[in-house]
Scaffold this motif. Structure first.
Motif, mmCIF file in Angstrom:
data_model
loop_
_atom_site.group_PDB
_atom_site.id
_atom_site.type_symbol
_atom_site.label_atom_id
_atom_site.label_comp_id
_atom_site.label_asym_id
_atom_site.label_seq_id
_atom_site.Cartn_x
_atom_site.Cartn_y
_atom_site.Cartn_z
ATOM 1 N N SER A 83 0.907 -1.235 -0.080
ATOM 2 C CA SER A 83 -0.148 0.085 0.191
ATOM 3 C C SER A 83 0.871 1.357 -0.011
ATOM 4 C CB SER A 83 -1.028 0.024 1.182
ATOM 5 O OG SER A 83 -0.248 -0.233 2.230
ATOM 6 N N ASP A 142 -1.988 6.448 1.566
ATOM 7 C CA ASP A 142 -3.310 5.461 2.018
ATOM 8 C C ASP A 142 -3.308 5.275 3.453
ATOM 9 O OD1 ASP A 142 -4.486 6.182 -0.683
ATOM 10 O OD2 ASP A 142 -4.037 3.989 -1.317
ATOM 11 N N LYS A 174 -6.733 7.905 6.930
ATOM 12 C CA LYS A 174 -7.808 7.565 7.429
ATOM 13 C C LYS A 174 -7.860 8.068 8.862
ATOM 14 C CE LYS A 174 -8.897 5.234 3.560
ATOM 15 N NZ LYS A 174 -7.586 5.484 2.868
ATOM 16 N N GLU A 220 -5.494 2.282 9.227
ATOM 17 C CA GLU A 220 -7.022 1.702 9.385
ATOM 18 C C GLU A 220 -7.371 0.567 8.354
ATOM 19 O OE1 GLU A 220 -11.515 3.340 9.478
ATOM 20 O OE2 GLU A 220 -10.017 4.865 9.326
ATOM 21 N N ASP A 221 -6.945 0.830 7.130
ATOM 22 C CA ASP A 221 -7.406 -0.228 6.069
ATOM 23 C C ASP A 221 -6.819 -1.482 6.180
ATOM 24 O OD1 ASP A 221 -8.965 1.615 4.673
ATOM 25 O OD2 ASP A 221 -7.540 2.155 3.254
ATOM 26 N N ASN A 270 -8.661 -3.175 8.963
ATOM 27 C CA ASN A 270 -9.984 -3.443 8.421
ATOM 28 C C ASN A 270 -9.930 -4.866 7.679
ATOM 29 O OD1 ASN A 270 -11.476 -1.573 10.081
ATOM 30 N ND2 ASN A 270 -11.406 -0.073 8.288
ATOM 31 N N LYS A 271 -8.761 -4.943 6.792
ATOM 32 C CA LYS A 271 -8.799 -6.079 6.046
ATOM 33 C C LYS A 271 -8.437 -7.301 6.770
ATOM 34 C CE LYS A 271 -5.027 -6.418 3.624
ATOM 35 N NZ LYS A 271 -3.968 -6.041 2.693
#
Length: 204
Positions: free
Chosen positions: A186, A190, A194, A199-200, A203-204
């Motif tokens: 990533s 990015d 957030k 965060e991404d 969450n994944k």
């Protein structure tokens, strides 16, 4: 048991992410994720890549066995470790196979590597400033030429050795040839954009 290894890179918000994970360990367990303690209750798991490049397999085996045992006791199925020093595996990918083989032997069924990349120019300038703090003095122009000619830069002091990858395509392709687990990449933008850092990824 699944293990997720966040490997940096350096200067991509890793320290802030580790502080967040460490501060929220109890909450993460409720979501089935163990962010384990390590020596002296430090936020980063820097000792693992540090011992890996020293071939201290006894330390690695003992630690990784202990945390999988604890994870089973806590009834969680995901272990999350983080150290930007794992980024050395981009330039020394020959070390990955033996490390993954140890994980599989200890009962880890899935291995996921997570890497955050930053624009190389910003990355270089941030690293240059950071290394200067550690009294690792580089000639700015010579350091840039080394990156252009070799796709990486190497440096060190009396205590540590560093290798930083800049030719991302070349080194990631080499890493993919060695790993049996998965690799996700990533961008720095990015990763930090957030509500909270990483965060991404969580969450994944």
């Amino acid at each position: 048991m699944k293990i997720i290894i966040h490997m940096g890179l350096h200067k991509t918000g890793s320290t802030s992410f580790q502080n967040f994970l460490h501060s929220n360990r109890k909450a993460l367990i409720n979501f089935g994720i163990l962010y384990p303690d390590i020596d002296n209750n430090e936020e980063s798991h820097w000792q693992l890549p540090n011992q890996l490049i020293r071939n201290n397999w006894t330390y690695l085996e003992n630690y990784l066995r202990n945390i999988i045992t604890f994870a089973k006791q806590e009834k969680v199925n995901t272990i999350f470790i983080s150290s930007e020093d794992f980024a050395i595996l981009l330039t020394e990918s020959f070390r990955v196979s033996e490390f993954e083989n140890l994980l599989f032997t200890l009962g880890y069924k899935e291995i996921h590597w997570e890497c955050v990349l930053r624009n190389q120019w910003d990355y270089f300038n941030s690293l240059y400033a950071e290394m200067s703090k550690h009294k690792i003095c580089l000639n700015y122009a010579s350091a840039g030429e080394e990156i252009i000619n070799f796709g990486e830069i190497s440096m060190g002091n009396d205590f540590s050795r560093y290798r930083f990858a800049f030719d991302y395509d070349f080194f990631i392709n080499k890493l993919l040839e060695e790993i049996n687990g998965s690799l996700s990449v990533s961008s720095f933008e990015d990763f930090i954009s957030k509500d909270f850092i990483g965060e991404d990824l969580l969450n994944k």
